[in-house]
Design a protein around this motif. Structure first.
Motif, PDB file in Angstrom:
ATOM      1  N   HIS A 107      55.275  16.585  20.810  1.00 28.24           N
ATOM      2  CA  HIS A 107      55.536  16.375  19.379  1.00 28.24           C
ATOM      3  C   HIS A 107      55.497  14.893  19.021  1.00 28.24           C
ATOM      4  O   HIS A 107      55.766  14.016  19.846  1.00 28.24           O
ATOM      5  N   ASP A 267      60.665   9.722  22.455  1.00 29.58           N
ATOM      6  CA  ASP A 267      60.750  11.181  22.315  1.00 29.58           C
ATOM      7  C   ASP A 267      59.995  11.536  21.050  1.00 29.58           C
ATOM      8  O   ASP A 267      60.522  11.349  19.954  1.00 29.58           O
ATOM      9  N   ASP A 268      58.748  11.977  21.057  1.00 30.18           N
ATOM     10  CA  ASP A 268      58.122  12.458  22.266  1.00 30.18           C
ATOM     11  C   ASP A 268      56.752  11.816  22.445  1.00 30.18           C
ATOM     12  O   ASP A 268      55.862  12.391  23.044  1.00 30.18           O
ATOM     13  N   GLU A 297      59.192  19.126  15.408  1.00 23.98           N
ATOM     14  CA  GLU A 297      59.975  19.617  16.549  1.00 23.98           C
ATOM     15  C   GLU A 297      61.435  19.230  16.403  1.00 23.98           C
ATOM     16  O   GLU A 297      62.335  20.014  16.729  1.00 23.98           O
ATOM     17  N   GLU A 298      61.683  18.038  15.883  1.00 24.08           N
ATOM     18  CA  GLU A 298      63.057  17.531  15.819  1.00 24.08           C
ATOM     19  C   GLU A 298      63.935  18.282  14.820  1.00 24.08           C
ATOM     20  O   GLU A 298      65.145  18.111  14.807  1.00 24.08           O
ATOM     21  N   ASP A 340      57.595  17.586  26.802  1.00 25.54           N
ATOM     22  CA  ASP A 340      58.696  16.952  26.072  1.00 25.54           C
ATOM     23  C   ASP A 340      59.617  16.239  27.066  1.00 25.54           C
ATOM     24  O   ASP A 340      59.613  16.529  28.261  1.00 25.54           O
ATOM     25  N   VAL A 341      60.413  15.356  26.536  1.00 29.85           N
ATOM     26  CA  VAL A 341      61.271  14.524  27.382  1.00 29.85           C
ATOM     27  C   VAL A 341      62.478  15.309  27.896  1.00 29.85           C
ATOM     28  O   VAL A 341      62.830  16.354  27.364  1.00 29.85           O
TER      29      VAL A 341
END
Ligand code: MN
Ligand code: MN
Length: 462
Positions: A107, A267-268, A297-298, A340-341
């Motif tokens: 993302h 991120d990310d 995404e967040e 992703d992280v």
């Protein structure tokens, strides 16, 4: 080697610091790779900028805009731009799309402060913006640091004015002021989550009054005059704007040994950049390779630019259809690395981790079988069979990797896009880079891990 050492070597699953085993050449390669990554971080602080930057790089590497109905052949490279906020990059494989594709998904949205629809006001002859935070932030971290404003005004005539102020050295920045310690005896008694409250995230944007005339709100008036001269906008145009405040600082090396990277928005982008640079290198893959850089995404992947939408389903459907194939079948046979992280182990905050299952900086790319919260709620728990496949792939390619979990059981949790992609019938596991200070205005990663993430993405898609 003693007998027990030999036996341990065979039977134990041992984690090692990747920098110890890596030769100088590999570390130098990782350093070189991360120079490009740092430049990407500076050029792409919002999802819109990341899409632009990614498409520009893709076009330089032979990718063209996907045309529905056109027949593409193996080796062709196309991209799909979804509203300037999500993009997919595709290299058509030798095998039909219907037999499944290899997807990497990262993302490109990051936690930040969005302007409210009516942001500008004047109080005590200072002009300020009201904000509404986006994603999970610790609000107190966003005060007393220089901020830059990015985004767009969409005007009623259909035109879009792009805004970016505060990135160049000679450009003004913005700031959210905090209370001085001398007068904070009440404020410091608040719980940390309310140290700065949402409605206190007000951004200082000016103090010079328009002097031609007497009247009220002359500072606000002067700001609107400046914005009108620069962008041709009036106050009403904020109603159809997307303006985002992000830290104005640039990415940089961290540490005397320069082994780490500090920056906003890792991120990310720390997985988005590897996914992008990997697909740019993919030539004539057996399976069609797809790299998705997604928005939203967040905030839970909602909306038509997030991955909970049907964007991916339609994309795979379109790719299958151009060969007369079935998109649903294609999805059921597809595999995905949800890039992703994960939270890296921080020496100062070890309590929130369970060290046998936590990820460490410099131990390589992290495979996270599940995220979620409490009893694995809200996650896609990857199947043992698929994890075995990914293990084998990484080991075969000599990629340094580790496993991770998102903190100790019951301490918190989180999620990624993995579950939304898994819901379409795709095999998915999370793979990414361990980060320190995740979601803060300045996150830390290790160069070695970033490079291993890129190697993993390339190996998966090529
Ligand atoms: Mn993330
Ligand atoms: Mn996040």
């Amino acid at each position: 080697m003693t007998e027990s050492e030999k036996l341990k070597e065979t039977l134990f699953c041992q984690k090692k610091n990747g920098r110890l085993a890596a030769g100088d050449e590999l570390l130098a390669e990782a350093d070189r790779y991360c120079e490009g990554y740092k430049a990407f971080l500076n050029a792409a602080k919002t999802e819109r900028e990341a899409v632009k930057e990614a498409i520009s790089k893709a076009e330089q590497n032979g990718f063209t805009a996907f045309q529905y109905g056109k027949a593409y052949k193996a080796g062709d490279k196309v991209y799909i731009n979804n509203r300037g906020k999500t993009a997919a990059f595709v290299v058509v494989g030798e095998d039909p799309v219907e037999t499944g594709v290899n997807i990497t998904a990262a993302h490109i949205d990051s936690p930040r402060l969005d302007l409210k629809p009516n942001p500008l006001y004047e109080e005590l002859e200072l002009a300020l913006f009201k904000t509404h935070y986006y994603g999970g932030i610790k609000k107190y971290q966003w005060t007393a640091i220089p901020l830059a404003l990015h985004g767009v005004f969409a005007l009623t005539d259909g035109s879009v004015k792009e805004v970016s102020i505060g990135e160049e050295d000679d450009e003004p920045k913005f700031v959210i002021n905090d209370l001085l310690p001398h007068l904070s005896s009440e404020q410091v008694k608040r719980p940390l989550s309310e140290g700065i409250k949402g409605e206190e995230l007000n951004v200082l944007v000016g103090s010079h009054p328009f002097r031609e005339d007497k009247g009220s709100e002359l500072v606000k008036l002067n700001i609107l005059k400046l914005l009108n001269e620069k962008y041709g906008v009036t106050e009403a145009d904020f109603l159809s704007a997307e303006l985002e405040l992000v830290p104005a600082a640039k990415s940089c090396d961290i540490g005397f040994d320069r082994s780490l990277i500090g920056s906003y928005g890792q991120d990310d982008r720390v997985c988005a950049y590897p996914a992008l640079t990997a697909i740019l290198e993919v030539e004539h893959p057996k399976k069609t390779a797809v790299a998705i850089l997604t928005d939203k995404e967040e905030i839970g992947s909602m909306g038509n630019t997030g991955l909970e939408s049907d964007f991916l389903r339609f994309l795979i459907g379109d790719l299958a259809a151009m060969q007369g194939g079935d998109g649903t079948l294609a999805l059921r046979r597809s595999k995905c690395l949800s890039a992703d992280v994960n939270a890296g182990m921080d020496p100062t905050f070890q309590d929130v981790m369970e060290r046998r299952n936590a990820s460490f900086l410099n131990y390589g790319v992290v495979v996270t079988k599940y995220t979620g919260a409490r009893g694995k709620a809200g996650t896609s728990d990857a199947s043992a069979e698929y994890v075995a496949e990914v293990r084998a792939l990484l080991d075969r390619a000599g990629i340094t990797w580790q496993t991770g979990e998102l903190g100790r059981v019951d301490i918190g949790g989180g999620g990624t896009v993995a579950m939304y992609i898994a819901n379409m019938g795709v095999d998915v596991v999370d793979l990414g880079v361990p980060v320190l200070s995740m979601h803060s205005p300045f996150e830390t990663t290790a160069k070695f891990d970033v490079y291993m993430c890129y190697r993993a993405m390339l190996e998966f898609m090529k």
